[in-house]
Design a protein around this motif. Structure first.
Motif, PDB file in Angstrom:
ATOM      1  N   ASN A  26       0.174   9.228  10.397  1.00  0.00           N
ATOM      2  CA  ASN A  26      -0.123   8.011  10.086  1.00  0.00           C
ATOM      3  C   ASN A  26      -0.426   7.886   8.599  1.00  0.00           C
ATOM      4  O   ASN A  26      -1.362   7.168   8.245  1.00  0.00           O
ATOM      5  CB  ASN A  26      -1.708   7.710  10.826  1.00  0.00           C
ATOM      6  N   GLY A  27       0.251   8.445   7.825  1.00  0.00           N
ATOM      7  CA  GLY A  27       0.322   8.300   6.470  1.00  0.00           C
ATOM      8  C   GLY A  27      -0.770   9.076   5.339  1.00  0.00           C
ATOM      9  O   GLY A  27      -1.533   9.867   5.936  1.00  0.00           O
ATOM     10  N   LEU A  28      -0.442   8.953   4.198  1.00  0.00           N
ATOM     11  CA  LEU A  28      -1.169  10.058   3.428  1.00  0.00           C
ATOM     12  C   LEU A  28      -2.804   9.794   3.249  1.00  0.00           C
ATOM     13  O   LEU A  28      -3.423  10.741   3.458  1.00  0.00           O
ATOM     14  CB  LEU A  28      -0.824   9.693   1.753  1.00  0.00           C
ATOM     15  N   MET A  58      -5.010  11.782  -8.440  1.00  0.00           N
ATOM     16  CA  MET A  58      -4.521  10.809  -7.516  1.00  0.00           C
ATOM     17  C   MET A  58      -5.718  10.366  -6.568  1.00  0.00           C
ATOM     18  O   MET A  58      -5.551   9.281  -6.307  1.00  0.00           O
ATOM     19  CB  MET A  58      -3.218  11.605  -6.728  1.00  0.00           C
ATOM     20  N   LEU A  59      -6.693  11.267  -6.162  1.00  0.00           N
ATOM     21  CA  LEU A  59      -7.585  10.640  -5.207  1.00  0.00           C
ATOM     22  C   LEU A  59      -8.347   9.670  -6.141  1.00  0.00           C
ATOM     23  O   LEU A  59      -8.916   8.652  -5.532  1.00  0.00           O
ATOM     24  CB  LEU A  59      -8.192  11.810  -4.727  1.00  0.00           C
ATOM     25  N   ARG A  60      -8.754  10.022  -7.340  1.00  0.00           N
ATOM     26  CA  ARG A  60      -9.365   9.043  -8.172  1.00  0.00           C
ATOM     27  C   ARG A  60      -8.749   7.629  -8.164  1.00  0.00           C
ATOM     28  O   ARG A  60      -9.333   6.450  -7.729  1.00  0.00           O
ATOM     29  CB  ARG A  60      -9.592   9.521  -9.448  1.00  0.00           C
ATOM     30  N   TRP A  61      -7.409   7.680  -8.435  1.00  0.00           N
ATOM     31  CA  TRP A  61      -6.551   6.390  -8.366  1.00  0.00           C
ATOM     32  C   TRP A  61      -6.854   5.482  -7.048  1.00  0.00           C
ATOM     33  O   TRP A  61      -7.126   4.336  -6.970  1.00  0.00           O
ATOM     34  CB  TRP A  61      -4.986   6.902  -8.738  1.00  0.00           C
ATOM     35  N   PHE A  62      -6.547   6.292  -5.998  1.00  0.00           N
ATOM     36  CA  PHE A  62      -6.425   5.386  -4.681  1.00  0.00           C
ATOM     37  C   PHE A  62      -8.092   5.384  -4.202  1.00  0.00           C
ATOM     38  O   PHE A  62      -7.966   4.259  -3.469  1.00  0.00           O
ATOM     39  CB  PHE A  62      -5.757   6.654  -3.884  1.00  0.00           C
ATOM     40  N   CYS A  63      -8.908   6.150  -4.241  1.00  0.00           N
ATOM     41  CA  CYS A  63     -10.190   5.935  -3.780  1.00  0.00           C
ATOM     42  C   CYS A  63     -11.394   5.087  -4.464  1.00  0.00           C
ATOM     43  O   CYS A  63     -12.150   4.590  -3.720  1.00  0.00           O
ATOM     44  CB  CYS A  63     -10.747   7.295  -3.171  1.00  0.00           C
ATOM     45  N   ARG A  64     -11.158   5.333  -5.730  1.00  0.00           N
ATOM     46  CA  ARG A  64     -12.353   4.617  -6.603  1.00  0.00           C
ATOM     47  C   ARG A  64     -12.026   3.479  -6.657  1.00  0.00           C
ATOM     48  O   ARG A  64     -10.982   2.766  -7.257  1.00  0.00           O
ATOM     49  CB  ARG A  64     -12.210   5.418  -7.854  1.00  0.00           C
ATOM     50  N   LYS A  65     -13.260   2.493  -6.179  1.00  0.00           N
ATOM     51  CA  LYS A  65     -13.029   0.962  -6.480  1.00  0.00           C
ATOM     52  C   LYS A  65     -13.709   0.624  -7.874  1.00  0.00           C
ATOM     53  O   LYS A  65     -14.899   0.974  -8.243  1.00  0.00           O
ATOM     54  CB  LYS A  65     -14.103   0.232  -5.537  1.00  0.00           C
ATOM     55  N   ASP A  66     -12.675  -0.065  -8.681  1.00  0.00           N
ATOM     56  CA  ASP A  66     -12.736  -0.334  -9.962  1.00  0.00           C
ATOM     57  C   ASP A  66     -12.719  -1.689 -10.363  1.00  0.00           C
ATOM     58  O   ASP A  66     -11.792  -1.968 -10.326  1.00  0.00           O
ATOM     59  CB  ASP A  66     -11.787   0.658 -10.848  1.00  0.00           C
ATOM     60  N   ILE A  72      -7.432   1.598  -3.194  1.00  0.00           N
ATOM     61  CA  ILE A  72      -6.435   1.203  -1.879  1.00  0.00           C
ATOM     62  C   ILE A  72      -7.136   1.853  -0.707  1.00  0.00           C
ATOM     63  O   ILE A  72      -6.599   1.395   0.403  1.00  0.00           O
ATOM     64  CB  ILE A  72      -5.206   1.164  -2.096  1.00  0.00           C
ATOM     65  N   TRP A  73      -7.761   2.919  -0.893  1.00  0.00           N
ATOM     66  CA  TRP A  73      -8.174   3.692   0.471  1.00  0.00           C
ATOM     67  C   TRP A  73      -9.725   3.283   0.738  1.00  0.00           C
ATOM     68  O   TRP A  73     -10.634   3.575  -0.370  1.00  0.00           O
ATOM     69  CB  TRP A  73      -7.943   5.118   0.181  1.00  0.00           C
ATOM     70  N   GLU A  74      -9.811   3.277   1.763  1.00  0.00           N
ATOM     71  CA  GLU A  74     -11.161   2.637   2.404  1.00  0.00           C
ATOM     72  C   GLU A  74     -12.125   3.632   2.947  1.00  0.00           C
ATOM     73  O   GLU A  74     -13.109   3.587   3.109  1.00  0.00           O
ATOM     74  CB  GLU A  74     -11.055   1.576   3.242  1.00  0.00           C
ATOM     75  N   THR A  75     -11.463   4.877   3.351  1.00  0.00           N
ATOM     76  CA  THR A  75     -11.965   6.020   4.181  1.00  0.00           C
ATOM     77  C   THR A  75     -12.554   7.027   3.300  1.00  0.00           C
ATOM     78  O   THR A  75     -13.348   7.880   3.960  1.00  0.00           O
ATOM     79  CB  THR A  75     -10.734   6.615   5.349  1.00  0.00           C
ATOM     80  N   ILE A  76     -12.308   6.969   2.158  1.00  0.00           N
ATOM     81  CA  ILE A  76     -13.114   8.083   1.227  1.00  0.00           C
ATOM     82  C   ILE A  76     -13.958   7.387   0.117  1.00  0.00           C
ATOM     83  O   ILE A  76     -13.265   6.850  -0.535  1.00  0.00           O
ATOM     84  CB  ILE A  76     -11.763   8.882   0.767  1.00  0.00           C
ATOM     85  N   LYS A  89       0.675  -1.132  -0.151  1.00  0.00           N
ATOM     86  CA  LYS A  89      -0.066  -0.096   0.055  1.00  0.00           C
ATOM     87  C   LYS A  89       0.933   1.219  -0.105  1.00  0.00           C
ATOM     88  O   LYS A  89       0.702   2.051  -0.771  1.00  0.00           O
ATOM     89  CB  LYS A  89      -1.073  -0.152   1.127  1.00  0.00           C
ATOM     90  N   GLU A  90       1.937   1.277   0.728  1.00  0.00           N
ATOM     91  CA  GLU A  90       2.691   2.484   1.138  1.00  0.00           C
ATOM     92  C   GLU A  90       3.360   2.804  -0.262  1.00  0.00           C
ATOM     93  O   GLU A  90       3.733   3.898  -0.653  1.00  0.00           O
ATOM     94  CB  GLU A  90       3.779   2.475   2.161  1.00  0.00           C
ATOM     95  N   ASP A  91       3.763   1.630  -0.761  1.00  0.00           N
ATOM     96  CA  ASP A  91       4.580   1.914  -2.091  1.00  0.00           C
ATOM     97  C   ASP A  91       3.730   2.343  -3.278  1.00  0.00           C
ATOM     98  O   ASP A  91       4.069   3.533  -3.953  1.00  0.00           O
ATOM     99  CB  ASP A  91       5.148   0.548  -2.726  1.00  0.00           C
ATOM    100  N   ILE A  92       2.587   1.884  -3.316  1.00  0.00           N
ATOM    101  CA  ILE A  92       1.409   2.380  -4.360  1.00  0.00           C
ATOM    102  C   ILE A  92       1.273   3.849  -4.018  1.00  0.00           C
ATOM    103  O   ILE A  92       1.191   4.803  -4.982  1.00  0.00           O
ATOM    104  CB  ILE A  92       0.211   1.430  -4.170  1.00  0.00           C
ATOM    105  N   GLU A  93       0.997   4.318  -2.726  1.00  0.00           N
ATOM    106  CA  GLU A  93       0.680   5.569  -2.322  1.00  0.00           C
ATOM    107  C   GLU A  93       2.031   6.645  -2.923  1.00  0.00           C
ATOM    108  O   GLU A  93       1.511   7.533  -3.468  1.00  0.00           O
ATOM    109  CB  GLU A  93       0.495   5.675  -1.122  1.00  0.00           C
ATOM    110  N   ILE A  94       3.094   6.308  -2.636  1.00  0.00           N
ATOM    111  CA  ILE A  94       4.284   7.318  -2.844  1.00  0.00           C
ATOM    112  C   ILE A  94       4.236   7.216  -4.204  1.00  0.00           C
ATOM    113  O   ILE A  94       4.750   8.484  -4.673  1.00  0.00           O
ATOM    114  CB  ILE A  94       5.509   7.018  -1.894  1.00  0.00           C
TER     115      ILE A  94
END
Length: 254
Positions: free
Chosen positions: A116-118, A170-178, A186-190, A37-42
């Protein structure tokens, strides 16, 4: 065009472009290189940061960034000292240079060590139908560490009128379940409902032709206008129409 007809047209284009084939020509391929996850985020954050200009050059330079970090971005961010980051000074992408890169590494370490991360930083100030305040607050946290004044220009602030295209992407990449495997989710909170379309020249021009956007500038006010209209088409996943608007503009010259 009647709204139902417009929705059907754009939904069809989403189906065309929200496809694994999209990855190979888009900077989203950079975070797709990783599984941690952290590799993907950075990787995603840095790739999005330099995502302006020629797409081929963006991808090439994002791969250079990964190589300079030993293709282990999280480990590099968390364990690199002053000597370890000195070789980053050779990096340049348009106005983003090696000193900016070094400053970003230090800021990212600060976020993972102290906030606590991005994901936690972005989730803290999210609103029901907008991430723009959250993006603005993220910029404040990101630059809590010592940094060069010039580096601040590489993080947009919607509260100063920016459409913040790269961070919204970037937020689309991380938050959108596709289910199609393009966006990483990969982000569950948004939730996807809170996301905004990454507004650039291509998506803006197509949106105006489709009368989804009247404002001429691609700024924060234009983004709010476009968001409101896209939420009429799909309130749960308005940002999916980024695929349609971008694809129509870049691949079809709509």
């Amino acid at each position: 065009m009647p709204i139902q007809e417009l929705k059907a047209f754009l939904d069809e284009k989403v189906t065309v472009y929200n496809h694994p084939n999209f990855i190979e020509s888009d900077p989203i391929q950079i975070p797709h290189l990783y599984t941690l996850k952290e590799d993907i985020e950075i990787a995603g954050f840095l790739a999005a940061t330099i995502a302006w200009g020629n797409r081929k050059m963006i991808i090439e330079n994002a791969k250079k960034m990964m190589a300079l970090m030993g293709n282990s971005p999280y480990d590099f961010v968390m364990s690199s000292g002053e000597k370890d980051v000195s070789h980053l000074e050779s990096f340049v992408h348009r106005t983003f240079n090696g000193q900016d890169f070094i400053g970003f590494i230090k800021s990212l370490r600060h976020i993972y060590q102290n906030h606590n991360g991005l994901e936690a930083v972005f989730a803290k100030h999210q609103e029901t139908h907008s991430m723009q305040q959250s993006i603005s607050e993220f910029k404040k946290v990101f630059f809590e560490t010592e940094h060069l004044p010039r580096t601040q220009k590489h993080i947009s602030d919607p509260m100063n009128g920016s459409a913040a295209k790269r961070l919204n992407m970037m937020l689309r990449w991380f938050c959108r379940k596709d289910k199609n495997g393009v966006d990483l989710g990969i982000w569950e909170t948004i939730p996807a409902a809170a996301l905004s379309c990454p507004l650039d020249v291509h998506s803006g021009n197509v949106a105006r032709k489709l009368e989804l956007l009247l404002r001429k500038q691609n700024d924060a006010k234009a983004l709010a206008e476009l968001d409101a209209n896209l939420r009429l088409l799909d309130p749960a996943d308005p940002v999916k129409y980024d695929f349609a608007l971008f694809g129509l503009g870049v691949f079809e010259g709509f």
